[in-house]
Write a protein that holds these residues in place. Structure first.
Motif, PDB file in Angstrom:
ATOM      1  N   ALA A   1       0.968  -1.011   0.330  1.00 43.96           N
ATOM      2  CA  ALA A   1       0.169  -0.308   0.085  1.00 43.96           C
ATOM      3  C   ALA A   1       0.627   1.479  -0.408  1.00 43.96           C
ATOM      4  CB  ALA A   1      -0.962   0.014   1.309  1.00 43.96           C
ATOM      5  N   LYS A   2       0.573   2.247  -0.656  1.00 38.04           N
ATOM      6  CA  LYS A   2       1.125   3.712  -0.686  1.00 38.04           C
ATOM      7  C   LYS A   2       1.295   4.437   0.557  1.00 38.04           C
ATOM      8  CE  LYS A   2       0.218   4.548  -5.814  1.00 38.04           C
ATOM      9  NZ  LYS A   2      -0.018   5.420  -6.369  1.00 38.04           N
ATOM     10  N   PRO A   3       2.138   5.298   0.837  1.00 39.31           N
ATOM     11  CA  PRO A   3       2.409   5.688   2.210  1.00 39.31           C
ATOM     12  C   PRO A   3       0.677   6.548   1.986  1.00 39.31           C
ATOM     13  CG  PRO A   3       3.929   6.273   0.851  1.00 39.31           C
ATOM     14  CD  PRO A   3       3.555   4.945   0.242  1.00 39.31           C
ATOM     15  N   TYR A   4      -0.032   7.266   3.195  1.00 40.28           N
ATOM     16  CA  TYR A   4      -0.878   8.157   3.365  1.00 40.28           C
ATOM     17  C   TYR A   4      -0.769   9.188   4.152  1.00 40.28           C
ATOM     18  CZ  TYR A   4      -3.022   4.808   5.644  1.00 40.28           C
ATOM     19  OH  TYR A   4      -3.304   4.063   6.580  1.00 40.28           O
ATOM     20  N   THR A   5      -0.501   9.925   4.549  1.00 46.93           N
ATOM     21  CA  THR A   5      -1.349  11.471   5.554  1.00 46.93           C
ATOM     22  C   THR A   5      -2.145  12.061   5.311  1.00 46.93           C
ATOM     23  OG1 THR A   5       1.165  12.454   4.981  1.00 46.93           O
ATOM     24  CG2 THR A   5      -0.751  13.241   6.625  1.00 46.93           C
ATOM     25  N   ILE A   6      -3.107  11.589   7.135  1.00 43.26           N
ATOM     26  CA  ILE A   6      -4.656  11.772   7.249  1.00 43.26           C
ATOM     27  C   ILE A   6      -4.490  12.890   7.733  1.00 43.26           C
ATOM     28  CG2 ILE A   6      -7.128  11.462   8.177  1.00 43.26           C
ATOM     29  CD1 ILE A   6      -6.356   8.537   6.964  1.00 43.26           C
ATOM     30  N   TYR A   7      -5.111  14.691   7.743  1.00 45.67           N
ATOM     31  CA  TYR A   7      -5.318  15.310   8.315  1.00 45.67           C
ATOM     32  C   TYR A   7      -6.701  15.352   8.836  1.00 45.67           C
ATOM     33  CZ  TYR A   7      -2.018  16.621   6.210  1.00 45.67           C
ATOM     34  OH  TYR A   7       0.137  17.440   5.790  1.00 45.67           O
ATOM     35  N   GLY A   8      -6.277  15.826  10.421  1.00 40.31           N
ATOM     36  CA  GLY A   8      -8.189  16.281  11.322  1.00 40.31           C
ATOM     37  C   GLY A   8      -7.814  16.826  12.134  1.00 40.31           C
ATOM     38  N   ALA A   9      -8.892  17.379  12.826  1.00 40.65           N
ATOM     39  CA  ALA A   9      -9.046  18.980  13.784  1.00 40.65           C
ATOM     40  C   ALA A   9     -10.491  18.248  15.349  1.00 40.65           C
ATOM     41  CB  ALA A   9      -9.574  20.472  13.821  1.00 40.65           C
ATOM     42  N   LYS A  10     -10.055  18.778  15.625  1.00 42.72           N
ATOM     43  CA  LYS A  10     -11.177  18.287  17.009  1.00 42.72           C
ATOM     44  C   LYS A  10     -10.461  20.251  17.937  1.00 42.72           C
ATOM     45  CE  LYS A  10     -12.243  15.408  21.230  1.00 42.72           C
ATOM     46  NZ  LYS A  10     -12.305  14.277  21.784  1.00 42.72           N
ATOM     47  N   ILE A  11     -12.367  20.627  18.111  1.00 40.95           N
ATOM     48  CA  ILE A  11     -12.306  22.086  18.419  1.00 40.95           C
ATOM     49  C   ILE A  11     -13.426  21.692  19.629  1.00 40.95           C
ATOM     50  CG2 ILE A  11     -11.186  23.134  16.226  1.00 40.95           C
ATOM     51  CD1 ILE A  11     -14.322  23.565  16.024  1.00 40.95           C
ATOM     52  N   GLY A  12     -13.321  22.355  20.952  1.00 43.81           N
ATOM     53  CA  GLY A  12     -14.521  22.160  21.608  1.00 43.81           C
ATOM     54  C   GLY A  12     -14.193  23.389  22.789  1.00 43.81           C
ATOM     55  N   TYR A  13     -15.329  23.047  23.369  1.00 38.94           N
ATOM     56  CA  TYR A  13     -15.815  24.447  24.349  1.00 38.94           C
ATOM     57  C   TYR A  13     -16.323  23.616  25.879  1.00 38.94           C
ATOM     58  CZ  TYR A  13     -17.469  28.538  27.001  1.00 38.94           C
ATOM     59  OH  TYR A  13     -17.648  29.242  28.160  1.00 38.94           O
ATOM     60  N   ALA A  14     -15.591  24.507  27.121  1.00 43.62           N
ATOM     61  CA  ALA A  14     -15.404  23.972  28.462  1.00 43.62           C
ATOM     62  C   ALA A  14     -15.559  24.842  28.995  1.00 43.62           C
ATOM     63  CB  ALA A  14     -15.379  22.290  28.598  1.00 43.62           C
ATOM     64  N   PRO A  15     -16.569  25.533  29.675  1.00 35.92           N
ATOM     65  CA  PRO A  15     -16.672  26.974  31.129  1.00 35.92           C
ATOM     66  C   PRO A  15     -15.632  26.280  31.966  1.00 35.92           C
ATOM     67  CG  PRO A  15     -18.879  25.513  30.456  1.00 35.92           C
ATOM     68  CD  PRO A  15     -18.357  25.391  29.598  1.00 35.92           C
ATOM     69  N   ALA A  16     -15.130  27.626  32.566  1.00 31.51           N
ATOM     70  CA  ALA A  16     -14.828  27.510  33.356  1.00 31.51           C
ATOM     71  C   ALA A  16     -15.209  26.815  35.040  1.00 31.51           C
ATOM     72  CB  ALA A  16     -13.513  28.748  33.798  1.00 31.51           C
ATOM     73  N   GLY A  17     -14.857  25.962  35.346  1.00 32.88           N
ATOM     74  CA  GLY A  17     -15.370  25.749  36.650  1.00 32.88           C
ATOM     75  C   GLY A  17     -16.801  24.733  36.088  1.00 32.88           C
ATOM     76  N   GLY A  18     -16.918  24.549  34.769  1.00 32.68           N
ATOM     77  CA  GLY A  18     -18.602  23.854  34.823  1.00 32.68           C
ATOM     78  C   GLY A  18     -18.496  22.584  34.026  1.00 32.68           C
ATOM     79  N   ARG A  19     -19.873  21.849  34.193  1.00 30.22           N
ATOM     80  CA  ARG A  19     -20.265  20.438  34.511  1.00 30.22           C
ATOM     81  C   ARG A  19     -20.573  19.870  32.884  1.00 30.22           C
ATOM     82  NH1 ARG A  19     -24.556  20.647  38.343  1.00 30.22           N
ATOM     83  NH2 ARG A  19     -24.836  18.762  37.249  1.00 30.22           N
TER      84      ARG A  19
END
Length: 68
Positions: A1-19
C-alpha cells in the motif's frame, strides 16, 4: 500500500468550573482514499489474494458531555 497522511482537527468548549462541554471532531479533512487494513484472504477456490479494507472518508462527529 502507498504511504498516506490523514489530517484531522478537534475543537471544543468547556466553561471554567463548568459541568458540561461540547466538541466537534473532524477526520480525514482532505477526503483521502486509503487502505486502513490489509489482511491475507483465503477463498473457497484455493486462491490466496490480498484484501484491503478502505478507510473512512471525511467525517464529522459532534458531541457533548455533562458531569453529574
Amino acid at each position: 500500500a502507498k504511504p498516506y497522511t490523514i489530517y484531522g482537527a478537534k475543537i471544543g468548549y468547556a466553561p471554567a468550573g463548568g459541568r458540561w462541554s461540547v466538541f466537534a471532531d473532524l477526520r480525514n479533512l482532505t477526503d483521502k482514499r486509503y487502505a486502513a487494513v490489509f489482511a491475507p484472504f483465503y477463498d473457497a477456490n484455493g486462491i490466496d489474494r490480498a484484501v484491503y479494507s478502505p478507510g473512512a472518508g471525511r467525517t464529522l462527529t459532534v458531541g457533548a458531555s455533562v458531569q453529574f
